[in-house]
Design a protein around this motif. Structure first.
Motif, PDB file in Angstrom:
ATOM      1  N   ASP A 142       0.838  -1.198   0.000  1.00 21.91           N
ATOM      2  CA  ASP A 142       0.000   0.000   0.000  1.00 21.91           C
ATOM      3  C   ASP A 142       0.879   1.256   0.000  1.00 21.91           C
ATOM      4  O   ASP A 142       1.941   1.285   0.649  1.00 21.91           O
ATOM      5  N   ALA A 143       0.425   2.279  -0.703  1.00 26.50           N
ATOM      6  CA  ALA A 143       1.059   3.599  -0.693  1.00 26.50           C
ATOM      7  C   ALA A 143       2.539   3.545  -1.052  1.00 26.50           C
ATOM      8  O   ALA A 143       3.338   4.328  -0.534  1.00 26.50           O
ATOM      9  N   SER A 144       2.909   2.657  -1.956  1.00 28.57           N
ATOM     10  CA  SER A 144       4.327   2.471  -2.272  1.00 28.57           C
ATOM     11  C   SER A 144       4.792   3.215  -3.518  1.00 28.57           C
ATOM     12  O   SER A 144       5.997   3.274  -3.780  1.00 28.57           O
ATOM     13  N   GLN A 146       4.687   6.666  -6.209  1.00 30.67           N
ATOM     14  CA  GLN A 146       4.362   8.077  -6.384  1.00 30.67           C
ATOM     15  C   GLN A 146       3.848   8.390  -7.789  1.00 30.67           C
ATOM     16  O   GLN A 146       3.300   9.463  -8.028  1.00 30.67           O
ATOM     17  N   SER A 165       0.871   6.676  -2.942  1.00 25.16           N
ATOM     18  CA  SER A 165       1.076   7.411  -1.695  1.00 25.16           C
ATOM     19  C   SER A 165       0.376   8.768  -1.815  1.00 25.16           C
ATOM     20  O   SER A 165       0.147   9.252  -2.929  1.00 25.16           O
TER      21      SER A 165
END
Length: 269
Positions: A142-144, A146, A165
């Motif tokens: 998760d959120a890895s 950009q 992210s």
């Protein structure tokens, strides 16, 4: 950084592959990619584009016909300057390699469900992490990421949102209603219109359209093989009749066709 597609635990390097704490192991192919698509996640024996489609697209793109499309995508990726990026549905890697060249110091990942595509894609840049994987179950935390690129590819919006992210963005590149209009008019008695912005209704809450632009230019396809490759890499290669396809490929004069692409960038708030 990779996660196990079976249990979602972190994957660590082990010999010539990766393994998770529960012992799920995935070997690296001799070409350099990792196959993180378990058999239970496949909907067919060999999902995705077949060898003929992949090679037709590779030859067409390598000839530079869509070079302006890739150039603009790379410029936009460089503008947003991510630390880690993902090409989701990378195909045979033409656009992925352009992004990688624009982001030489960044951590790049690319995946496709087609083994034939990834086998060829990983030759373009061995410095990237190339994966056979499902875009509905991307083996990253998760959120890895950009920056995510989705070029002419189906998209699982919720999965893309999970991967981004805060402040990161998804660049979706897809055709407008004008794209390949002359080809479509030659192939079909009736050309169906479609809404260029229908994907906007699918955008999840929390993702905001921050930028949109259209790139339009004309291709002059002199060579019959180039026209055959264009047909083979699109749905028109099997939707249109053999007679109509032959009329495009075999005509003696050059064939002019419009290329029209929409770039939409969505930011995770």
């Amino acid at each position: 950084m990779l996660t196990c597609p079976i249990c979602s635990a972190a994957l660590d390097d082990a010999d010539n592959g990766v393994v998770c704490p529960l012992g799920h192991r995935f070997d690296r192919a001799r070409q350099g990619y990792l196959n993180l698509l378990p058999v239970q996640h496949k909907n067919s024996r060999d999902p995705g584009d077949n060898q003929a489609m992949v090679e037709a697209r590779r030859d067409f793109l390598n000839a530079g016909h869509y070079a302006p499309v890739a150039k603009r995508l790379a410029e936009l990726a460089a503008h947003y300057a991510p630390q880690r990026w993902l090409d989701i549905g990378c195909g045979e890697g033409y656009y992925t390699a352009q992004i990688a060249a624009a982001l030489p110091a960044c951590d790049g990942y690319a995946l496709d469900i087609s083994r034939e595509a990834v086998k060829r894609a990983c030759r373009r840049d061995p410095g990237l992490t190339w994966l056979i994987a499902s875009m509905a179950r991307v083996p990253l935390p998760d959120a890895s990421c950009q920056f995510i690129a989705s070029v002419f590819s189906p998209l699982d919006w919720q999965e893309a949102k999970r991967l981004l992210s805060p402040g990161g963005g998804l660049m979706r590149v897809g055709p407008t209603n004008e794209h390949l209009m002359e080809l479509r008019e030659r192939l079909y008695d009736e050309v169906r219109d479609y809404a260029d912005d229908k994907h906007l209704a699918l955008v999840p809450e929390g993702m905001l359209l921050a930028h949109s632009e259209t790139l339009r230019f004309t291709l002059n396809l002199v060579d019959g093989q180039a026209r055959a490759n264009l047909l083979a890499m699109t749905p028109h290669g099997w939707r249109a009749s053999a007679e109509r396809r032959a009329s495009v490929v075999d005509q003696p004069e050059p064939f002019e066709v419009t290329v029209s692409m929409r770039y939409d960038y969505f930011i995770l708030q």
